[in-house]
Design a protein around this motif. Sequence first.
Motif, PDB file in Angstrom:
ATOM      1  N   GLY B 380       0.821  -1.155   0.071  1.00 57.80           N
ATOM      2  CA  GLY B 380       0.093  -0.175   0.056  1.00 57.80           C
ATOM      3  C   GLY B 380       0.865   1.167   0.030  1.00 57.80           C
ATOM      4  N   SER B 381       1.969   1.372   0.726  1.00 56.39           N
ATOM      5  CA  SER B 381       2.683   2.475   0.807  1.00 56.39           C
ATOM      6  C   SER B 381       3.359   2.650  -0.432  1.00 56.39           C
ATOM      7  CB  SER B 381       3.755   2.283   2.071  1.00 56.39           C
ATOM      8  OG  SER B 381       3.083   2.340   3.460  1.00 56.39           O
ATOM      9  N   ALA B 382       3.905   1.660  -1.047  1.00 57.90           N
ATOM     10  CA  ALA B 382       4.725   1.466  -2.289  1.00 57.90           C
ATOM     11  C   ALA B 382       3.739   2.103  -3.562  1.00 57.90           C
ATOM     12  CB  ALA B 382       5.148   0.293  -2.715  1.00 57.90           C
ATOM     13  N   GLN B 383       2.467   1.778  -3.213  1.00 55.59           N
ATOM     14  CA  GLN B 383       1.879   2.360  -4.397  1.00 55.59           C
ATOM     15  C   GLN B 383       1.402   3.981  -4.170  1.00 55.59           C
ATOM     16  OE1 GLN B 383      -1.854  -0.329  -3.928  1.00 55.59           O
ATOM     17  NE2 GLN B 383      -1.365  -0.805  -6.259  1.00 55.59           N
ATOM     18  N   LYS B 384       1.359   4.432  -2.864  1.00 53.90           N
ATOM     19  CA  LYS B 384       1.379   5.890  -2.492  1.00 53.90           C
ATOM     20  C   LYS B 384       2.476   6.496  -2.879  1.00 53.90           C
ATOM     21  CE  LYS B 384      -2.043   5.439   1.175  1.00 53.90           C
ATOM     22  NZ  LYS B 384      -2.112   5.575   2.765  1.00 53.90           N
ATOM     23  N   VAL B 385       3.966   5.903  -2.824  1.00 52.65           N
ATOM     24  CA  VAL B 385       4.920   6.400  -3.326  1.00 52.65           C
ATOM     25  C   VAL B 385       4.962   6.658  -4.993  1.00 52.65           C
ATOM     26  CG1 VAL B 385       7.444   6.081  -4.030  1.00 52.65           C
ATOM     27  CG2 VAL B 385       6.463   5.723  -1.505  1.00 52.65           C
ATOM     28  N   ARG B 386       4.297   5.559  -5.511  1.00 53.73           N
ATOM     29  CA  ARG B 386       4.230   5.621  -6.967  1.00 53.73           C
ATOM     30  C   ARG B 386       3.148   7.046  -7.290  1.00 53.73           C
ATOM     31  NH1 ARG B 386       2.413   0.534 -10.393  1.00 53.73           N
ATOM     32  NH2 ARG B 386       3.201   1.260 -12.515  1.00 53.73           N
ATOM     33  N   THR B 387       2.306   7.444  -6.474  1.00 49.25           N
ATOM     34  CA  THR B 387       1.613   8.630  -6.466  1.00 49.25           C
ATOM     35  C   THR B 387       2.521  10.065  -6.705  1.00 49.25           C
ATOM     36  OG1 THR B 387      -0.497   7.570  -6.045  1.00 49.25           O
ATOM     37  CG2 THR B 387      -0.483   9.870  -6.047  1.00 49.25           C
ATOM     38  N   LEU B 388       3.322   9.742  -5.552  1.00 49.39           N
ATOM     39  CA  LEU B 388       4.281  10.881  -5.075  1.00 49.39           C
ATOM     40  C   LEU B 388       5.220  11.348  -6.460  1.00 49.39           C
ATOM     41  CD1 LEU B 388       4.898  10.365  -1.572  1.00 49.39           C
ATOM     42  CD2 LEU B 388       3.266  12.002  -2.416  1.00 49.39           C
ATOM     43  N   ILE B 389       5.675   9.967  -6.783  1.00 44.52           N
ATOM     44  CA  ILE B 389       6.615  10.113  -8.092  1.00 44.52           C
ATOM     45  C   ILE B 389       5.978  10.668  -9.252  1.00 44.52           C
ATOM     46  CG2 ILE B 389       7.798   8.833  -9.725  1.00 44.52           C
ATOM     47  CD1 ILE B 389       8.583   7.025  -7.329  1.00 44.52           C
ATOM     48  N   GLN B 390       4.613  10.316  -9.789  1.00 44.84           N
ATOM     49  CA  GLN B 390       4.042  10.941 -10.729  1.00 44.84           C
ATOM     50  C   GLN B 390       3.731  12.582 -10.109  1.00 44.84           C
ATOM     51  OE1 GLN B 390       0.525   8.617 -11.258  1.00 44.84           O
ATOM     52  NE2 GLN B 390       1.480   7.362 -12.965  1.00 44.84           N
ATOM     53  N   GLN B 391       3.578  12.835  -9.137  1.00 39.63           N
ATOM     54  CA  GLN B 391       3.178  14.318  -8.959  1.00 39.63           C
ATOM     55  C   GLN B 391       4.478  15.079  -9.015  1.00 39.63           C
ATOM     56  OE1 GLN B 391       1.526  14.109  -4.905  1.00 39.63           O
ATOM     57  NE2 GLN B 391      -0.621  13.717  -5.782  1.00 39.63           N
ATOM     58  N   ASP B 392       5.612  14.450  -8.579  1.00 39.21           N
ATOM     59  CA  ASP B 392       6.937  15.123  -8.788  1.00 39.21           C
ATOM     60  C   ASP B 392       7.214  15.424 -10.268  1.00 39.21           C
ATOM     61  OD1 ASP B 392       7.285  15.342  -6.147  1.00 39.21           O
ATOM     62  OD2 ASP B 392       8.696  13.991  -5.794  1.00 39.21           O
TER      63      ASP B 392
END
Lengths: 98, 500
Positions: B380-392
């Motif tokens: 779950g956290s890894a998928q959220k990091v994925r969101t942060l990477i897309q936002q960056d």
Amino acid sequence: MSEITPDLVRHLASLARILVTDQEVEQLAGELGVIVDSVATVTKAVSGDVVATSHPIPMANVYREDVILPSLTQLQALSSAPDSNDGRFKVNAILDED
Amino acid sequence: MTEITSSSAAVLAGLISSKQVSSVEITTAFLDRLEKLNPKTNSYLHFNRENSLAQAKKADQQLADGTAVSPLHGVPIAVKDNLTTTDAPTTAGSKILEGWVPQYDATVVRKLREASMPILGKTNLDEFAMGSSTEFSAYGPSRNPWDLSRIPGGSGGGSSSAIAGHLAPLAIGSDTGGSIRFPAAMTGSVGAKPTYGAVSRYGLIALASSLDQIGPVTNSVMDAAMLQDVIGGYDPRDSTSLPNSLGSMVQSVKEADVKGLRVGVIKQLSSDGFQPGVKACFDDTIEKLAAAGAEIIEVDCPSFEYAVAAYYLILPAEASSNLAKFDSVRFGLRVTPDGNPTIENVMAATREQGFGPEVKRRIILGTYALSSGHYDAYYGSAQKVRTLIQQDLAMAFTQADVLLTPTAPTTAFKIGEKVDDPLAMYLNDVATIPANLAGIPGISVPNGLASEDGLPSGLQILAPAMQDAQMYRVASIVEKLYMDQWGASLIARVPDLEAL
């Protein structure tokens, strides 16, 4: 330190249907412990209000018309099977006799 | 025949279409060379002269009848051995699939056949594409033509060594976290990962389905653009295939112009952790781009710090699920233990013998990441990091048209150097992984030789999703800057494989 113990490795390997030797269990416990400690940093990176991304490009599910298209014949589908009988895949017993 | 095997695919295509040289002559030249030199590089796992020549003959016959069916008509190509082919074994570098000949062609393979491009053979890879050196192939490592004691990168080291060693003019790779771009950097070749969904994955043996993408491995940017134009496009057999056209990559390469270009340099991927010679090559290219009129902007992507960690949760999780299909029932290896075993005993024994150490490691890690009690914290956290990477990345692309990084932290390392240290091996992909997590296109182009060891370094160019044409445009600009300075491509300086 992570919680990757030899017993946990044995349990995970059995869930994944991989037979492991005692020596492999010891080695995997050490290696996976180091890896898990490292990847666990993701828990520090996110807070509750970040949404999860499962797929890189937003997409809806795709449907097609319900029409019959060419597919593998039964013979083709069975041609790579380790064992088959009477047009079906043949496997060992699913349930133990006990 | 040296001239033929060292020519670009674009040149070979011109010779064929103008009927100066036949597809059979060109295919023969590559077959002669690979039959002689493959024992040195172990680039190919399977090749079959008669089969390749039959395809070349057919291409020549079509031309004699008056029709070239594609811009690469008659140009032979190597295909990574995780793409299904009905006329050759497909092993994915694993013992569990030894000898398997699939019943259907991958869409990319079908497109190559429809473009009348003879297939030279199937190239080596880390087992199920898990690795960055080919040392995890069940059939032995491939070797780097720049130095046979070194790795050619992975997982697509068979394709990259075939290109750098001139054992093929073109090759197909697959890239889940860098398996096209990292090997390209290690061998001084060009490797492109298109936007997720730009090339059909039908018939690609899946590693991590939300990250996998097929793309070209070549000797020049134009060759890669030509190949992406052939293999790209919508495929109803892949539900993640992009329905919209991304335009012509070849056209974009022809229009390359540096004026007004905004080049982003990622703060987190331009300072620490890179071999000095690799970093020097990178800085030099940035200076050249600035001198040529590009605007250089530093962009901040703080989430990239967590990209490798997120990747090594998402990938094993998806892989542990995808590789459940290797269950000894429908195809592949079956090992039956003594006594009266149940099917579960048979599966466990088969997977024990059929899978190598890295595959087992990742399946068990993925099983852990997905298990009850850990799912939310890890996957779950890894998928959220994925969101942060897309936002960056989305923020960075408002400031810059493309982002540039060194493709890899180092040049090619020695075979055996990292094979016993999984974590060190995983860090090879630190610069390439974010593109897979975000689904954006990335390409590695040759960026000179590192001063301390004389080995190739790579420059990675990232573009926003669907803007593959922009990526090829900038890759072509960088390639031209290099050619202007050195008078020839980097690959022209690869040692003579016959003398090694």
